[in-house]
Design a protein around this motif. Sequence first.
Motif, short mmCIF file in Angstrom:
data_model
loop_
_atom_site.label_atom_id
_atom_site.label_comp_id
_atom_site.label_asym_id
_atom_site.label_seq_id
_atom_site.Cartn_x
_atom_site.Cartn_y
_atom_site.Cartn_z
N LEU A 2 -7.69 -2.58 -5.11
CA LEU A 2 -7.59 -3.50 -6.24
C LEU A 2 -6.16 -3.59 -6.75
O LEU A 2 -5.66 -4.67 -7.09
CB LEU A 2 -8.52 -3.04 -7.36
N ARG A 3 -5.47 -2.46 -6.80
CA ARG A 3 -4.07 -2.48 -7.26
C ARG A 3 -3.18 -3.24 -6.29
O ARG A 3 -2.31 -4.02 -6.70
CB ARG A 3 -3.56 -1.05 -7.42
N VAL A 4 -3.36 -3.00 -4.99
CA VAL A 4 -2.50 -3.63 -4.00
C VAL A 4 -2.69 -5.14 -4.00
O VAL A 4 -1.71 -5.90 -3.94
CB VAL A 4 -2.76 -3.04 -2.61
N LEU A 5 -3.93 -5.60 -4.09
CA LEU A 5 -4.18 -7.04 -4.04
C LEU A 5 -3.85 -7.72 -5.36
O LEU A 5 -3.37 -8.85 -5.37
CB LEU A 5 -5.64 -7.29 -3.66
N GLY A 6 -4.10 -7.05 -6.48
CA GLY A 6 -3.77 -7.63 -7.77
C GLY A 6 -4.34 -9.03 -7.95
O GLY A 6 -5.53 -9.27 -7.74
N GLU A 7 -3.48 -9.97 -8.28
CA GLU A 7 -3.92 -11.34 -8.50
C GLU A 7 -4.22 -12.08 -7.21
O GLU A 7 -4.71 -13.21 -7.24
CB GLU A 7 -2.86 -12.10 -9.30
N ASP A 8 -3.92 -11.46 -6.06
CA ASP A 8 -4.22 -12.08 -4.77
C ASP A 8 -5.65 -11.81 -4.31
O ASP A 8 -6.03 -12.22 -3.21
CB ASP A 8 -3.25 -11.57 -3.69
N LEU A 9 -6.43 -11.14 -5.12
CA LEU A 9 -7.82 -10.83 -4.76
C LEU A 9 -8.61 -12.13 -4.68
O LEU A 9 -8.75 -12.84 -5.67
CB LEU A 9 -8.42 -9.89 -5.79
N GLY A 10 -9.12 -12.44 -3.50
CA GLY A 10 -9.80 -13.71 -3.29
C GLY A 10 -11.31 -13.62 -3.28
O GLY A 10 -11.99 -14.59 -2.90
N VAL A 11 -11.87 -12.48 -3.65
CA VAL A 11 -13.32 -12.30 -3.70
C VAL A 11 -13.71 -11.78 -5.07
O VAL A 11 -12.88 -11.24 -5.81
CB VAL A 11 -13.81 -11.30 -2.62
N GLY A 12 -14.96 -11.96 -5.42
CA GLY A 12 -15.48 -11.29 -6.59
C GLY A 12 -15.72 -9.82 -6.25
O GLY A 12 -16.12 -9.50 -5.13
N VAL A 13 -15.45 -8.94 -7.20
CA VAL A 13 -15.59 -7.51 -6.94
C VAL A 13 -16.40 -6.86 -8.07
O VAL A 13 -16.17 -7.12 -9.25
CB VAL A 13 -14.22 -6.81 -6.83
N THR A 14 -17.34 -6.03 -7.66
CA THR A 14 -18.04 -5.13 -8.58
C THR A 14 -17.84 -3.71 -8.06
O THR A 14 -18.15 -3.42 -6.90
CB THR A 14 -19.55 -5.44 -8.65
N VAL A 15 -17.30 -2.84 -8.91
CA VAL A 15 -17.12 -1.44 -8.54
C VAL A 15 -18.23 -0.64 -9.20
O VAL A 15 -18.44 -0.73 -10.41
CB VAL A 15 -15.74 -0.91 -8.99
N PHE A 16 -18.95 0.13 -8.39
CA PHE A 16 -20.07 0.94 -8.88
C PHE A 16 -19.79 2.39 -8.48
O PHE A 16 -19.84 2.74 -7.31
CB PHE A 16 -21.37 0.43 -8.26
N THR A 39 0.83 -1.21 0.00
CA THR A 39 0.00 0.00 0.00
C THR A 39 0.86 1.26 0.00
O THR A 39 0.60 2.21 -0.74
CB THR A 39 -0.93 -0.01 1.22
N ALA A 40 1.89 1.25 0.83
CA ALA A 40 2.79 2.42 0.87
C ALA A 40 3.44 2.65 -0.48
O ALA A 40 3.56 3.80 -0.94
CB ALA A 40 3.84 2.21 1.96
N ALA A 41 3.85 1.57 -1.14
CA ALA A 41 4.50 1.70 -2.44
C ALA A 41 3.54 2.20 -3.51
O ALA A 41 3.94 2.90 -4.45
CB ALA A 41 5.10 0.36 -2.85
N ALA A 42 2.26 1.83 -3.38
CA ALA A 42 1.27 2.20 -4.40
C ALA A 42 0.69 3.59 -4.19
O ALA A 42 0.04 4.13 -5.10
CB ALA A 42 0.12 1.18 -4.39
N PHE A 43 0.94 4.20 -3.02
CA PHE A 43 0.19 5.39 -2.69
C PHE A 43 0.59 6.62 -3.52
O PHE A 43 -0.26 7.46 -3.83
CB PHE A 43 0.29 5.73 -1.20
N GLY A 44 1.85 6.74 -3.89
CA GLY A 44 2.27 7.87 -4.71
C GLY A 44 1.50 7.96 -6.02
O GLY A 44 0.91 9.01 -6.33
N PRO A 45 1.46 6.88 -6.81
CA PRO A 45 0.65 6.91 -8.03
C PRO A 45 -0.84 7.13 -7.76
O PRO A 45 -1.52 7.79 -8.55
CB PRO A 45 0.91 5.53 -8.65
#
Length: 467
Positions: A153-167, A24-30
Motif C-alpha cells: 500500500l505504501r509503495v503504490l500510494g495514489e497509483d493503487l488501481g484496485v479497491g483494497v480491504t485489509v483484514f 520498494t527498496a526505498a520503503a523497506f527500511g521503515p
Amino acid sequence: MTATSPGIPAELTVDVVERLRGRTAAAFGPLRADLEALVRIPSVSNADFDQAHVQASAEAVADLLRGAGIHDVQVLSVTGADGRQGAPAVVARRPGPAGAPTVLLYAHHDVQPPGEAAHWDTDPFEPVERDGRLFGRGAADDKAGVVAHLGALRVLGEDLGVGVTVFVEGEEEVGSPTFVDFLHTHRDLLAADVIVVADSSNWKVGVPGLTTSLRGLVDCTVEVAVLDHAVHSGMFGGPVLDAPTLLARLIATLHDENGDVAVAGLVTASDPSVDYDEADLRADTSLLEGARFAGTGPLTARMWTRPAIAVIGLDAPRVATASNTITPRASAKLSVRIAPGQDPAEAMVAVRAHLVARAPFGAQVTVTDGELGKPFQAPTDSEAMQAARWAFAQAWGTDPVDIGVGGSIPFIADLLEVFPQAAILVTGVEDPDSRAHGANESVHLGELEKVVLAETLLLARLGNRTS
C-alpha cells in the motif's frame, strides 16, 4: 476474479516494474522498523496470557494502515454463537476506481506463546537481526504478513488501481473461533473479487512458492482404561497390563510397518509435481543422525497430499512422581492431518472406528472429538493465479513453485463458503528455516522485501485492466 471480469490484467511494462522495485527498496527500511515495533508487542491470543496486548497490537496495526493512506479503518470484534467474545480484528477499506476489482488482503496480528525462554537465543519479544534474518515471536508468523500488505500500500500510494480491504485477524493462533461469525456479521465490508492470504511459506530462500493445497485437520483425545483404580505392580503385574502400555499398543496400530497411516477411510490426493531433497528435509526438520523418515512415496506427498497422524500430548504418570503401581487410565491427544478432498467429519468417523475396533486386550477405549478443519485445493490456472505467477517471477527473478502445505488453515475454506466467487491466493512470508511456532522464530529480511515487491506488482497488475 469472478467469471464476469473483463479480461486477464495486462502485464506491466519493464519501466513500471523497475520503478516499483526502486520504490520498494526505498520503503523497506521503515517497514522493517514497523515490523520490529509489532514484534515487541506480545500479542499472544491464548487466554492464559494478557489480552490487553492483543488489543494494543490491533490498535498499532490500525495506526500503521491509517498512516499508509487508508482513512476507513476500524478495530472490530464479534460475539460467537457460544457467547465467546472474539479478539480484536482490524478492517481497513480503500475503494478503487469505477469498475476495478476489490482485493481483500488477509493476515493476523496475534502470535503463539513464546514457550520456554531457555530455548530462545534472545528475548522472543525483542527483535534481533542475525545473518540477514530478524528473530522474534511473530517476526514471520504473521506480523511479516501484515508488513507485506502495509508495504504494498505504501509503495503504490495514489497509483493503487484496485479497491483494497485489509483484514488483520486477532485470533488465528487459537483456531479463529469467531471467524465465521465475523465473516457473516461484516460480509459487506469484506466482500472481494480476489483474496490474498499472506500466511503461508515459500519453497526455499530464493525460490517463491504459491500454496495450492492445504491439508485439513481432525483432532481427538483417546483414553484407554483397564482398572477401576491403581494396584501394586509387583503383586498384580503380568496378567494385567498398565494403561500406558495398552495405549501405546493402540497408537501403534495407526501406522503400518513402513510408517504409512493405516486407518481405513482416510483418503490420499495426487502426488505433487515437485519433491523435497532428503538432505534438505533432514536439515530443516533437525532429524537426528540414524533416524529414518517414515512412510513411502515422494516426501512432498507424505507432507502435503496424504494423511498424517501425530501424538501431540499424553496424560500418564510423570516419571518424577511415579509410584510402583499399574496405572488404570492413560490418554493421548491425536492430531490428524487429512488430504485435500477429504471431508473432516468422515475422517473423524474413520479415526474413531479404527481406535474403538482395536481396543487392546479388551480395555475400554473412549474417543472424544476435537477440532475439525477443512482442507483446501486451489485452481492453478485462474486469472488471479496467472497474475500472481507473473508478479512472483518478477520479484524473485525465478518462476514460483506450486507447493502444498502439510499444516492447516481451516479459515480459507470458510472464506470460500462465504465468498464463493472470490479467487483465493495463498502466499508466503516464511521459508523452511522460519521455525514458526517454535523457539528462535525468524523471517529472512531479503525474502520479505521480495514478498513486498511481489504483492505490489500483483496489485498493480490487477489494476492494469485490458478493458
